[in-house]
Design a protein around this motif. Structure first.
Motif, PDB file in Angstrom:
ATOM      1  N   SER B 147       0.802  -1.155  -0.059  1.00 48.86           N
ATOM      2  CA  SER B 147       0.119  -0.145   0.072  1.00 48.86           C
ATOM      3  C   SER B 147       0.713   1.190  -0.009  1.00 48.86           C
ATOM      4  CB  SER B 147      -1.027   0.157   1.291  1.00 48.86           C
ATOM      5  OG  SER B 147      -1.939   0.745   1.022  1.00 48.86           O
ATOM      6  N   ALA B 171       0.422  -4.535  -3.488  1.00 48.78           N
ATOM      7  CA  ALA B 171      -1.103  -4.112  -3.484  1.00 48.78           C
ATOM      8  C   ALA B 171      -0.744  -2.353  -3.590  1.00 48.78           C
ATOM      9  CB  ALA B 171      -1.824  -4.269  -2.101  1.00 48.78           C
ATOM     10  N   TYR B 224     -10.909  -0.611   2.090  1.00 53.91           N
ATOM     11  CA  TYR B 224      -9.872  -1.991   2.252  1.00 53.91           C
ATOM     12  C   TYR B 224     -10.136  -3.289   2.107  1.00 53.91           C
ATOM     13  CZ  TYR B 224      -7.089   2.097   4.441  1.00 53.91           C
ATOM     14  OH  TYR B 224      -6.770   3.335   4.738  1.00 53.91           O
ATOM     15  N   SER B 226     -13.121  -6.157   0.427  1.00 53.81           N
ATOM     16  CA  SER B 226     -13.694  -6.378  -1.040  1.00 53.81           C
ATOM     17  C   SER B 226     -15.247  -6.287  -0.643  1.00 53.81           C
ATOM     18  CB  SER B 226     -13.250  -7.361  -1.635  1.00 53.81           C
ATOM     19  OG  SER B 226     -13.587  -8.665  -0.712  1.00 53.81           O
ATOM     20  N   ASP B 313      -8.758  -6.414  -4.757  1.00 54.71           N
ATOM     21  CA  ASP B 313      -8.243  -5.236  -4.233  1.00 54.71           C
ATOM     22  C   ASP B 313      -8.973  -4.204  -5.307  1.00 54.71           C
ATOM     23  OD1 ASP B 313      -6.936  -2.661  -3.449  1.00 54.71           O
ATOM     24  OD2 ASP B 313      -5.001  -3.706  -3.721  1.00 54.71           O
ATOM     25  N   HIS B 346      -8.162  -4.874  -0.494  1.00 55.58           N
ATOM     26  CA  HIS B 346      -6.764  -4.378  -0.508  1.00 55.58           C
ATOM     27  C   HIS B 346      -6.068  -4.964   1.015  1.00 55.58           C
ATOM     28  CE1 HIS B 346      -3.781  -1.244  -0.619  1.00 55.58           C
ATOM     29  NE2 HIS B 346      -4.078  -1.097   0.632  1.00 55.58           N
TER      30      HIS B 346
END
Lengths: 365, 365
Positions: B147, B171, B224, B226, B313, B346
């Motif tokens: 991230s 990610a 963050y 799904s 994500d 994510h």
């Protein structure tokens, strides 16, 4: 938000018995109509509105001065042709444009505020059915709705199956998903976190929870647009500047746009209404109302159905419409279904999508 | 939020010249290390943290008491094996776990608050490079980040290409999209709408903008996860009740979960840090920093790269990683890329995804 008298309003003949078990007395439904009702009352189309929509379907909004929210589709010669049909659009109960809602005066002379009963989508439709009763319209040529309007159309079809010949459901769902609920809860928490909310008792205070409501609107607005649409429209473009400010102003166009959407919204909408209507949507689960099986909701329905989804809608994605279509198929109902390609996300149902015009016009024939 | 002394901290030898043109003096970097540094200093791995992460990578968080955020992947015999590698994780500048940030005391003896300069991802990396300099580590065995941590890894690779042999980006993205910016702006507006924010000068007031920060966290948290993950985890399940309350309590588990996430977060994070770090992420556009062409960022890089994305994500979808991979290919860099299937959105980079363990371990060999 200004208090407002709708141009037309009807007080329901009977109290509304709500899903919560509570009873709402002296319910007023504010509405607009377009076109002429045929002598046999066979040409009425009820258009149901979305969360923050209202009855100003094809006429100027009295607060914002903007054109009606579906003027591109409703009018003489348009897909919903007011030279043929009598088109009705009513503000749902719980809202704030003239129908009874949390800002309305309760029998004790004070605004309901949070004493207003929690309502459901079916309760909203009860109000609309009461309006149709009051107008002497037994059977609609069609009910047409997008987003929350589609939920109302499905609810009418399921619970008052004799009241509509055609049911057109656009960009909608038969149930709110966990993610849908999550975004609404976020908005409610933003409103309730605003000190001006005062447990909902802000009507006499001179200050309303506009900051919280604006944040709620911003959150919802993001869900109405597609990622690609946002990128196409704004990308990383800067707003009125050539370089980043290294500050916290709205450097990016998308920030400026969201702030505008948030603050503009508070002029025309009541925060408590936002709480109640989002709650109604989150509670919506048509299968649960019908023994846990969605097909049961449509058993024996004689109506013709049309479901429309948009490929870029991630709020109520195509899979949700398909889920309804499968249930209608299982119930033996007449149903057509189309996924339209449009770049605007959930908001596509409000925007310039010529293919939707053709579907709407064709289905109403 | 409690003020906190990190277990280890280094004051940078030189002031930090920031992208904004401002200079930050007496910068402190708080960090944790795991494992032993080899005599030739060749076995150091820098793990960079995400927006609300911190240096407690593989050790107990001093405020929450929870295990380190990547304990499942960092430790003796684990994918990042502390019996082989010397693992460093530092709190980024702008944050609030011991590194210099808006809650830190400025030279005038008062907290910086909003006088803290707006920083960028590259500024954060400047701080980390200063830490490595202070530790005498010229070249990392690897930099690893998920991230926002991945943004830092990319920024180090682009701007200090000689400092890392391996660059593992999980990610992440090379730029914030309009939708990414929109969600962050929503969070910032929620914080700034909280009257306790007081233009950022709340440190001495005894009240911090926890309500606004909680709303910001809720919004981020939704991104963050799904949709499928939320549905699998919560669906429309009710929380501690059999029927809907017809009220505004947290009827649904997902509501209760979000409220918990929001309120828990305010115990460990500073609202102004949230403003500054989200701003840095929104400003991030690695191509823009390198003449508008992402491949330029990696021209002549000798590092080996590995990009990992997750199919669920939607915050930084696979297309963003692929975009980076294409640029690395164009620059002639050594790069491997894998999209992993994981249901958690994510957050997958933080969670139990055995395939990620294998990728991390394999790439570090």
């Amino acid at each position: 938000m200004a208090t407002l008298s709708a141009s037309k309003a009807l007080t329901l003949a009977a109290p509304l018995s709500l899903d919560s078990g509570q009873v709402l007395e002296d319910v007023q439904i504010a509405y607009e109509t377009y076109g002429e009702l045929a002598a046999d009352k066979s040409n009425a189309i009820l258009v149901t509105h979305a969360l923050t929509g209202d009855q100003y379907l094809a006429s100027k909004h009295p607060i914002t001065g903007k054109p009606g929210w579906w003027e591109r589709r409703v009018g003489s010669g348009k897909p919903i042709d007011t030279s043929r049909y009598f088109v009705i659009c009513a503000n749902v109960i719980g809202s704030c444009l003239g129908s009874t809602g949390p800002a309305s005066i309760a029998p004790d002379g004070q605004p309901y505020a949070m004493r207003f009963p929690v309502i459901t989508i079916r309760d909203m439709v009860r109000g609309l059915v009461g309006l149709l009763d009051g107008m002497g319209i037994e059977r609609l040529h069609a009910i047409v709705g997008g987003s929350m309007g589609g939920m109302q159309a499905l609810s009418l079809a399921a619970n008052w199956p004799e009241r509509a010949e055609r049911v057109l459901v656009i960009a909608s769902t038969s149930r709110h998903s966990a993610q849908n609920i999550a975004f609404h809860e976020l908005g409610r928490q933003a409103i309730m976190a605003d000190p001006n909310w005062q447990d909902g008792d802000y009507y006499a205070s001179g200050a309303s929870p506009d900051a919280g409501l604006a944040v709620a609107r911003m959150a919802a607005h993001i869900t109405y647009l597609s990622e690609d649409g946002l990128t196409d429209k704004f990308g990383r473009n800067l707003q009125d500047r050539d370089t980043k400010s290294f500050g916290f102003d709205a450097d990016f166009q998308v920030e400026s746009y969201l702030r505008y959407q948030g603050s503009g919204f508070t002029r025309r909408f009541d925060a408590n209404s936002y709480l109640y209507i989002t709650r109604a949507m989150d509670y919506f689960d048509l299968a649960e109302e019908h023994g846990g099986r969605l097909a049961n909701a449509f058993a024996g329905s004689q109506a013709r159905f049309c479901l429309v989804s948009f490929d870029s809608d991630w709020l109520y994605p195509t899979a949700e419409s398909r889920h309804v279509v499968h249930a209608l198929n299982a119930a033996g109902a007449a149903v057509s279904f189309v996924e339209l390609s449009a770049p605007y996300g959930h908001d596509s149902f409000l925007l310039d999508v010529p293919a939707l015009d053709r579907v709407v016009k064709g289905f109403l024939e």
